[in-house]
Design a protein around this motif. Sequence first.
Motif, PDB file in Angstrom:
ATOM      1  N   LEU A 433       0.787  -1.093  -0.013  1.00 55.98           N
ATOM      2  CA  LEU A 433      -0.066   0.036   0.011  1.00 55.98           C
ATOM      3  C   LEU A 433       0.882   1.194  -0.002  1.00 55.98           C
ATOM      4  O   LEU A 433       1.700   1.437   0.976  1.00 55.98           O
ATOM      5  N   LEU A 434       0.796   2.103  -1.104  1.00 57.39           N
ATOM      6  CA  LEU A 434       1.645   3.164  -1.284  1.00 57.39           C
ATOM      7  C   LEU A 434       1.226   4.474  -1.239  1.00 57.39           C
ATOM      8  O   LEU A 434      -0.069   4.658  -1.572  1.00 57.39           O
ATOM      9  N   PRO A 435       1.804   5.598  -0.968  1.00 55.50           N
ATOM     10  CA  PRO A 435       1.227   6.736  -0.824  1.00 55.50           C
ATOM     11  C   PRO A 435       1.663   7.522  -2.313  1.00 55.50           C
ATOM     12  O   PRO A 435       2.042   6.970  -3.042  1.00 55.50           O
ATOM     13  N   VAL A 436       0.676   8.525  -2.383  1.00 56.01           N
ATOM     14  CA  VAL A 436       0.532   9.284  -3.444  1.00 56.01           C
ATOM     15  C   VAL A 436       1.521  10.761  -3.094  1.00 56.01           C
ATOM     16  O   VAL A 436       1.025  11.261  -2.195  1.00 56.01           O
ATOM     17  N   LYS A 437       2.432  10.828  -3.904  1.00 55.33           N
ATOM     18  CA  LYS A 437       3.406  11.900  -3.429  1.00 55.33           C
ATOM     19  C   LYS A 437       2.656  13.311  -3.494  1.00 55.33           C
ATOM     20  O   LYS A 437       1.853  13.587  -4.379  1.00 55.33           O
ATOM     21  N   GLY A 438       2.976  14.300  -2.591  1.00 56.01           N
ATOM     22  CA  GLY A 438       2.491  15.443  -2.547  1.00 56.01           C
ATOM     23  C   GLY A 438       1.073  15.464  -2.061  1.00 56.01           C
ATOM     24  O   GLY A 438       0.700  16.703  -2.106  1.00 56.01           O
ATOM     25  N   GLN A 439       0.392  14.467  -1.556  1.00 61.69           N
ATOM     26  CA  GLN A 439      -1.014  14.744  -1.065  1.00 61.69           C
ATOM     27  C   GLN A 439      -0.895  15.222   0.250  1.00 61.69           C
ATOM     28  O   GLN A 439      -0.085  14.704   1.075  1.00 61.69           O
ATOM     29  N   VAL A 440      -1.552  16.070   0.523  1.00 59.88           N
ATOM     30  CA  VAL A 440      -1.847  16.724   1.795  1.00 59.88           C
ATOM     31  C   VAL A 440      -2.973  16.510   2.257  1.00 59.88           C
ATOM     32  O   VAL A 440      -4.181  16.873   1.832  1.00 59.88           O
ATOM     33  N   MET A 441      -3.222  15.623   3.526  1.00 56.92           N
ATOM     34  CA  MET A 441      -4.513  15.015   4.218  1.00 56.92           C
ATOM     35  C   MET A 441      -5.193  16.286   4.995  1.00 56.92           C
ATOM     36  O   MET A 441      -4.262  16.670   6.206  1.00 56.92           O
ATOM     37  N   GLU A 442      -6.295  16.667   4.849  1.00 55.79           N
ATOM     38  CA  GLU A 442      -7.006  17.692   5.656  1.00 55.79           C
ATOM     39  C   GLU A 442      -8.321  16.931   6.310  1.00 55.79           C
ATOM     40  O   GLU A 442      -8.732  15.984   5.694  1.00 55.79           O
ATOM     41  N   THR A 443      -8.361  17.418   7.432  1.00 56.52           N
ATOM     42  CA  THR A 443      -9.426  16.530   8.328  1.00 56.52           C
ATOM     43  C   THR A 443     -10.741  17.462   8.267  1.00 56.52           C
ATOM     44  O   THR A 443     -10.621  18.600   8.530  1.00 56.52           O
ATOM     45  N   LYS A 444     -11.899  16.434   8.418  1.00 55.82           N
ATOM     46  CA  LYS A 444     -13.145  17.039   8.684  1.00 55.82           C
ATOM     47  C   LYS A 444     -13.843  16.575   9.736  1.00 55.82           C
ATOM     48  O   LYS A 444     -13.992  15.326  10.026  1.00 55.82           O
ATOM     49  N   TYR A 445     -13.848  17.364  10.782  1.00 54.54           N
ATOM     50  CA  TYR A 445     -14.633  16.885  12.013  1.00 54.54           C
ATOM     51  C   TYR A 445     -15.808  16.944  12.015  1.00 54.54           C
ATOM     52  O   TYR A 445     -16.344  17.964  12.260  1.00 54.54           O
ATOM     53  N   GLU A 446     -16.602  15.862  12.039  1.00 50.15           N
ATOM     54  CA  GLU A 446     -18.175  15.808  12.350  1.00 50.15           C
ATOM     55  C   GLU A 446     -18.422  14.792  13.290  1.00 50.15           C
ATOM     56  O   GLU A 446     -17.504  14.680  14.319  1.00 50.15           O
ATOM     57  N   LEU A 447     -19.490  13.901  13.255  1.00 49.19           N
ATOM     58  CA  LEU A 447     -19.723  13.091  14.205  1.00 49.19           C
ATOM     59  C   LEU A 447     -18.784  11.923  14.276  1.00 49.19           C
ATOM     60  O   LEU A 447     -18.418  11.355  15.337  1.00 49.19           O
ATOM     61  N   VAL A 448     -18.283  11.471  13.069  1.00 49.57           N
ATOM     62  CA  VAL A 448     -17.173  10.762  12.661  1.00 49.57           C
ATOM     63  C   VAL A 448     -16.160  11.355  12.019  1.00 49.57           C
ATOM     64  O   VAL A 448     -16.525  12.173  10.999  1.00 49.57           O
ATOM     65  N   THR A 449     -14.866  11.559  12.261  1.00 50.40           N
ATOM     66  CA  THR A 449     -13.793  12.253  11.575  1.00 50.40           C
ATOM     67  C   THR A 449     -13.455  11.443  10.191  1.00 50.40           C
ATOM     68  O   THR A 449     -13.162  10.298  10.143  1.00 50.40           O
ATOM     69  N   SER A 450     -13.405  12.174   9.237  1.00 46.03           N
ATOM     70  CA  SER A 450     -13.228  11.793   7.970  1.00 46.03           C
ATOM     71  C   SER A 450     -12.204  12.757   7.241  1.00 46.03           C
ATOM     72  O   SER A 450     -11.822  13.708   7.614  1.00 46.03           O
ATOM     73  N   PRO A 451     -11.466  12.255   6.110  1.00 49.95           N
ATOM     74  CA  PRO A 451     -10.752  13.055   5.303  1.00 49.95           C
ATOM     75  C   PRO A 451     -11.539  14.302   4.714  1.00 49.95           C
ATOM     76  O   PRO A 451     -12.580  13.958   4.324  1.00 49.95           O
ATOM     77  N   LYS A 452     -10.978  15.557   4.515  1.00 54.68           N
ATOM     78  CA  LYS A 452     -11.723  16.585   4.085  1.00 54.68           C
ATOM     79  C   LYS A 452     -12.194  16.403   2.616  1.00 54.68           C
ATOM     80  O   LYS A 452     -13.065  16.601   1.871  1.00 54.68           O
ATOM     81  N   GLU A 453     -11.201  15.787   1.699  1.00 52.93           N
ATOM     82  CA  GLU A 453     -11.337  15.426   0.464  1.00 52.93           C
ATOM     83  C   GLU A 453     -11.026  14.041   0.213  1.00 52.93           C
ATOM     84  O   GLU A 453     -10.620  13.309   0.952  1.00 52.93           O
ATOM     85  N   GLU A 454     -10.846  13.531  -1.084  1.00 56.17           N
ATOM     86  CA  GLU A 454     -10.680  12.297  -1.361  1.00 56.17           C
ATOM     87  C   GLU A 454      -9.179  12.119  -0.978  1.00 56.17           C
ATOM     88  O   GLU A 454      -8.275  12.764  -1.135  1.00 56.17           O
ATOM     89  N   ALA A 455      -9.118  10.630  -0.372  1.00 58.03           N
ATOM     90  CA  ALA A 455      -7.745  10.168  -0.314  1.00 58.03           C
ATOM     91  C   ALA A 455      -7.311   9.051  -1.074  1.00 58.03           C
ATOM     92  O   ALA A 455      -7.864   8.335  -1.445  1.00 58.03           O
TER      93      ALA A 455
END
Length: 463
Positions: A433-455
């Motif tokens: 399982l490999l990362p995509v270079k340069g991806q910046v993960m932002e977080t969306k805090y609701e009832l359950v926390t999820s990535p703000k955009e597609e990961a």
Amino acid sequence: MLDFAIFAITFLLILVGAVLYLYPSSRQACGIPGLAPTEEKDGNLQDIVNSGSLHEFLVNLHERFGPVASFWFGRRLVVSLGSLDLLKQHINPNKTSDPFQTMLKSLLGYQSGVIGEAAESHVQKKLYENGITKALHSNFSVIIKLSEELLAKWGTYPQSQHVPLCQHMLGFAMKSVTQTAMGSSFEDDQEVIHFRRNHDAIWSEIGKGFLDGSIERSPSRKKLYEDALMEMETVLKKTIKERKGKNPGRHVFLDSLLQGNLSDKQVLEDSMIFSLAGCVITANLCTWAIYFLTTSEEVQDKLYKEVNRVIGKGPITMDKLEQLSYCRQILCETVRTASLTPISARLQELEGRVDQHIIPKETLVLYALGVVLQDNTAWPLAYRFDPDRFDDETAKQSLSLLGLSGSQECPELRFAYMVAMVLLCVLVRKLNLLPVKGQVMETKYELVTSPKEEAWITVSKRS
């Protein structure tokens, strides 16, 4: 409708209900440091909206005022606890029903099990928990099959192809939950697609529309939400009717509810709660776990070696999963690092004390779990993803105390842990399982926390 929006998203409607309106309140904050109300009617509600989420509001509140802080929902005093030591003092004498389930029931307008006899609620809670446990055992092969189908799909991708992780994990979670909860009719992809459309319409408003009150300003959105809820209830009622009094194959969650001494309304509501919460919690736990694995080759390699040692090329069984201690540590650290469920709450039924502070009775006490899980005093290098921290028994006990592991975890999270363990085992045996270079993960805090955009991730076959 701002009052309703914020009350709903922060458990007030659930945990306090009519108490907030039937009991008189005082503007005296009893010496607990915190914010004065910004507005006479709404208290600090607009401050929460301006912060973007209740979690982000609480982070700022505790940074400013310390581990115990107060603010105002409308005319009511709220106390927030933001340290592990304070939560230990408060949780033990104040255990109530599961706040996540209770919160969802209130948001959906359900009342059975929210307010009622304690003994009856306890029996229903045990039936719910045991139903999920039995459904997991009975449908273990289904979860393996769905994991292997995802593996086969990913195995055809070239390493250059970006995989939309959130999208795939939500689809995988929905298949796992619907087939485990309601049976083989949801093996039909069209049924799952229909379910997903309604699920997304409902959850998007629970997570966003009720937070900022925007659903009340948009009749078209409110109608879409209400129609989706009605359609999902219709599907559940149909499935309940089909399984009632019959033996239609393998045991699913609905069967346990139908075998209990519950009304049709309670069966409908509990199946709705598990369908909604189970999907979202499972999808986001799997999403964050896989994403974090892509960020640490060392952690992924250690997991691969454990799976190879314990399971090898043989079949995955529940007994073998219990031996995967490092895999479990990865999931515990995922829950902690991502702050998967950032807020919980309790009603202070009697006057209580935390540290040197008196908490008046009928006060809503928020557990700022997202703040506590990122506290460097409780978790050294808290922002670092480090599953090895759960080698320490103290760390395990702390997570269990917060209801995020062990005997106190909510049933939906227990389900998600099992599904995620199966999925990780199936995937890491065959894929890197490999990362995509340069991806910046932002977080969306609701009832359950999820990535703000597609990961996004990429995969390659293990040699």
